[in-house]
Design a protein around this motif. Structure first.
Motif, mmCIF file in Angstrom:
data_model
loop_
_atom_site.group_PDB
_atom_site.id
_atom_site.type_symbol
_atom_site.label_atom_id
_atom_site.label_comp_id
_atom_site.label_asym_id
_atom_site.label_seq_id
_atom_site.Cartn_x
_atom_site.Cartn_y
_atom_site.Cartn_z
ATOM 1 N N ASP A 128 0.917 -1.152 0.026
ATOM 2 C CA ASP A 128 0.056 -0.261 -0.030
ATOM 3 C C ASP A 128 1.049 1.105 -0.053
ATOM 4 O O ASP A 128 0.420 2.289 -0.531
ATOM 5 C CB ASP A 128 -0.873 0.016 1.040
ATOM 6 N N LYS A 129 2.125 1.196 0.672
ATOM 7 C CA LYS A 129 3.073 2.335 0.460
ATOM 8 C C LYS A 129 3.756 2.191 -0.923
ATOM 9 O O LYS A 129 4.478 3.386 -0.912
ATOM 10 C CB LYS A 129 3.999 2.052 1.628
ATOM 11 N N GLY A 130 3.684 1.320 -1.531
ATOM 12 C CA GLY A 130 4.192 1.335 -2.619
ATOM 13 C C GLY A 130 5.465 0.551 -3.133
ATOM 14 O O GLY A 130 5.659 0.511 -4.425
ATOM 15 N N ASP A 131 6.091 -0.005 -2.189
ATOM 16 C CA ASP A 131 7.330 -0.741 -2.450
ATOM 17 C C ASP A 131 7.616 -1.458 -1.073
ATOM 18 O O ASP A 131 7.557 -1.281 -0.052
ATOM 19 C CB ASP A 131 8.523 0.294 -2.584
ATOM 20 N N ALA A 132 7.881 -3.010 -1.359
ATOM 21 C CA ALA A 132 8.176 -3.835 -0.245
ATOM 22 C C ALA A 132 9.651 -3.878 0.300
ATOM 23 O O ALA A 132 10.351 -4.798 -0.079
ATOM 24 C CB ALA A 132 7.956 -5.181 -0.735
ATOM 25 N N THR A 133 10.283 -2.502 0.586
ATOM 26 C CA THR A 133 11.416 -2.479 1.046
ATOM 27 C C THR A 133 11.496 -3.304 2.240
ATOM 28 O O THR A 133 10.611 -3.544 2.991
ATOM 29 C CB THR A 133 11.776 -0.952 1.355
ATOM 30 N N MET A 134 12.749 -3.376 2.842
ATOM 31 C CA MET A 134 13.189 -4.037 4.286
ATOM 32 C C MET A 134 12.382 -3.014 5.284
ATOM 33 O O MET A 134 11.710 -3.573 6.172
ATOM 34 C CB MET A 134 14.598 -4.309 4.534
ATOM 35 N N GLU A 135 12.571 -1.735 5.123
ATOM 36 C CA GLU A 135 11.840 -0.820 6.106
ATOM 37 C C GLU A 135 10.305 -1.057 5.949
ATOM 38 O O GLU A 135 9.859 -0.957 6.979
ATOM 39 C CB GLU A 135 12.316 0.669 5.681
ATOM 40 N N ASN A 136 9.721 -1.119 4.773
ATOM 41 C CA ASN A 136 8.262 -1.245 4.753
ATOM 42 C C ASN A 136 7.577 -2.493 5.206
ATOM 43 O O ASN A 136 6.660 -2.525 5.718
ATOM 44 C CB ASN A 136 7.783 -0.914 3.203
ATOM 45 N N LEU A 137 8.594 -3.485 5.146
ATOM 46 C CA LEU A 137 8.235 -4.967 5.549
ATOM 47 C C LEU A 137 8.536 -5.180 7.105
ATOM 48 O O LEU A 137 8.211 -6.094 7.567
ATOM 49 C CB LEU A 137 8.977 -6.080 4.942
ATOM 50 N N TRP A 138 9.344 -4.461 7.893
ATOM 51 C CA TRP A 138 9.942 -4.464 9.070
ATOM 52 C C TRP A 138 8.708 -4.738 10.238
ATOM 53 O O TRP A 138 9.127 -5.281 11.081
ATOM 54 C CB TRP A 138 10.899 -3.540 9.486
ATOM 55 N N SER A 139 7.578 -3.985 10.065
ATOM 56 C CA SER A 139 6.472 -4.205 10.895
ATOM 57 C C SER A 139 6.059 -5.858 11.227
ATOM 58 O O SER A 139 5.426 -6.189 12.094
ATOM 59 C CB SER A 139 5.344 -3.530 10.619
ATOM 60 N N TYR A 140 6.376 -6.772 10.256
ATOM 61 C CA TYR A 140 6.303 -8.065 10.477
ATOM 62 C C TYR A 140 6.779 -8.610 11.730
ATOM 63 O O TYR A 140 6.151 -9.333 12.446
ATOM 64 C CB TYR A 140 6.855 -8.811 9.437
ATOM 65 N N HIS A 141 8.075 -8.093 11.950
ATOM 66 C CA HIS A 141 8.607 -8.588 13.313
ATOM 67 C C HIS A 141 7.879 -8.143 14.585
ATOM 68 O O HIS A 141 7.654 -8.912 15.216
ATOM 69 C CB HIS A 141 10.189 -8.030 13.544
ATOM 70 N N ILE A 142 7.354 -6.691 14.572
ATOM 71 C CA ILE A 142 6.685 -6.233 15.665
ATOM 72 C C ILE A 142 5.258 -6.937 15.782
ATOM 73 O O ILE A 142 4.910 -7.303 17.028
ATOM 74 C CB ILE A 142 6.471 -4.778 15.385
#
Length: 450
Positions: A315-329
């Motif tokens: 939804d933010k436009g790109d599956a970067t590590m930063e944007n996927l990081w919330s998976y951990h949380i």
């Protein structure tokens, strides 16, 4: 072929992730080596707690299709089998094959494109990003699958993750002592037990570093097996099974329906589970329960949380590590922090002797509700400490109380550390150093005190 998400592996985690993402409207490809008839087939204990279905919003298994039997709880036996603890809690023995088929149909009915009898060959990597994978069909033809995100759901093999550059955080190696080697048989027999319960037996002679189990499946069918810690000098689990369990059951078993073995990760999750365009779930990320090894529910929980994180990233436009990081949380909040705490407990239990375990059972130091809370929350109750304190004033093992105090401290610290996982990759290396210091300190304490 271009997709939003490519899922490699059609186990329960991969199937649930495929279903959850397709349901949100994404174009999803599922790459799986088995055919449709065998997609759910896997050697395991077949047991899962009812609470997982509630957490996932899944309908409970259906009798005659994917539910073989129902449990009111678990009975834990001491090594001498003279003492037991009843742990109440509803659960199921599932038909593993049909349960997988149900998840597969859910995925297909929501638009997942399945590529069955396809084998992962290699990732497509550009710079520091995963852009897709190459797979080979049963005729040997290679196909490229481009994706915004690739999910490694290949189980303990971690086929995709292990093929990525070694310097990437997600490529961490798991020590073999963090696995259990398992062997189990599904048998027909006449075993005199209350079929309302699943049975777990602790005995370091039979299953060093693990346990052996006897799970009724209804109609005189039983799932029986054991797991042993995988380390230097570990016995062959099948040899242990024949020597101890079959010898014990004798002629009460009339037929073996199925047999097999495997590996189960019994530890905290790998410290980093994402990279640019890439995530890891289920056994590939070591999400099984460290103490009892159950991994069906937790694999689907990791799939549910990763689907939420991927949705947010795309939804933010790109599956970067930063944007996927919330998976951990998300995952550590619902399961991973508990895993870290139970990993501390697991290592403690693996150093206890049969004499130590018999003492705990014989002294009634732990009751069933406290065992349930440990398993579901990862907490060592202070009530256990107080009970031990009261009992040990006249006991011959006063050092045991001090060990329990330290064990609780380490468990609490591990859980808190994972609950405070860094909110972005910039804090990861500092967090990882702290995590390594904690577990190094704990291992040193175990070597000195246990």
């Amino acid at each position: 072929m271009k997709f939003d998400v490519v899922v490699v592996g059609g186990g329960v985690g991969g199937l649930y992730a495929s279903y959850a993402l397709a349901k949100k409207g994404f174009k999803v490809a599922l790459i799986e080596m088995k055919d449709e008839k065998n997609i759910g087939d896997k050697v395991c204990g077949d047991a899962i707690g009812e609470h997982h279905f509630i957490e996932l919003g899944l309908e409970p298994p259906v009798p005659g299709f994917d539910k073989d039997h129902e449990y009111d709880g678990v009975v834990l036996f001491s090594p001498d089998e003279q003492h037991k603890i009843f742990v109440e809690g509803r659960g199921y023995s599932i038909n593993r094959k049909n349960f997988g088929l149900k998840l597969y149909r859910m995925a297909i009915n929501n638009g997942v494109e399945a590529y069955l009898e396809h084998f992962f060959v290699k990732p497509i990597v550009s710079g520091s990003k995963v852009d897709g994978i190459v797979a080979k069909d049963k005729n040997g033809f290679e196909k490229e699958f481009e994706a915004k995100v690739v999910i490694d759901a290949t189980g303990v093999a971690s086929a995709v993750r292990r093929s990525l550059p070694r310097e990437w955080w997600v490529s961490v190696e798991i020590p073999k002592e963090d696995y259990n080697i398992t062997y189990r048989e599904v048998v027909v027999g006449d075993i005199d037990l209350d079929n309302k319960y699943a049975y777990i037996y602790l005995n370091v002679d039979v299953a060093p570093g693990g346990y052996w189990w006897l799970f009724p499946k209804g109609g005189g069918v039983y799932n029986i097996g054991l797991g042993v810690q995988w380390k230097e000098g570990a016995p062959n689990p099948r040899t242990q099974y024949v020597k101890y369990i079959m010898n014990k059951l004798g002629n009460r078993v009339s037929e073996v329906i199925h047999s097999g073995g495997g590996l189960v990760p019994t530890r905290r999750p790998i410290p980093c589970m994402v990279w640019n365009g890439f995530v890891v779930i289920g056994d590939a990320a070591a999400t099984a329960n460290p103490v009892h090894g159950g991994g069906i529910g937790s694999a689907m929980l990791s799939a549910k949380t990763v689907a939420e994180a991927i949705t947010e990233a795309l939804d933010k436009g790109d599956a970067t590590m930063e944007n996927l990081w919330s998976y951990h949380i998300k995952f550590h909040k619902v399961y991973g922090a508990k895993q870290a705490s139970l990993d501390i407990l697991r290592m403690f239990l693996q150093r206890m002797s049969n004499s130590d375990l018999n003492f705990v059972f014989r002294s009634n130091l732990v009751n069933g509700s406290e065992v349930y809370d440990m398993g579901s929350k990862g907490d060592l109750s202070i009530s256990i400490i107080n009970r031990v304190k009261s009992f040990l004033t006249l006991a011959s093992r006063p050092s045991f109380l001090a060990k329990l105090y330290r064990l609780k401290q380490f468990m609490d610290r591990a859980k808190e550390l994972y609950l405070n996982y860094p909110s972005s990759p910039s804090g990861y290396l500092n967090w990882l150093a702290e995590e390594q210091r904690l577990f190094d300190e704990y291992r040193k304490w175990l070597a000195e005190k246990m």
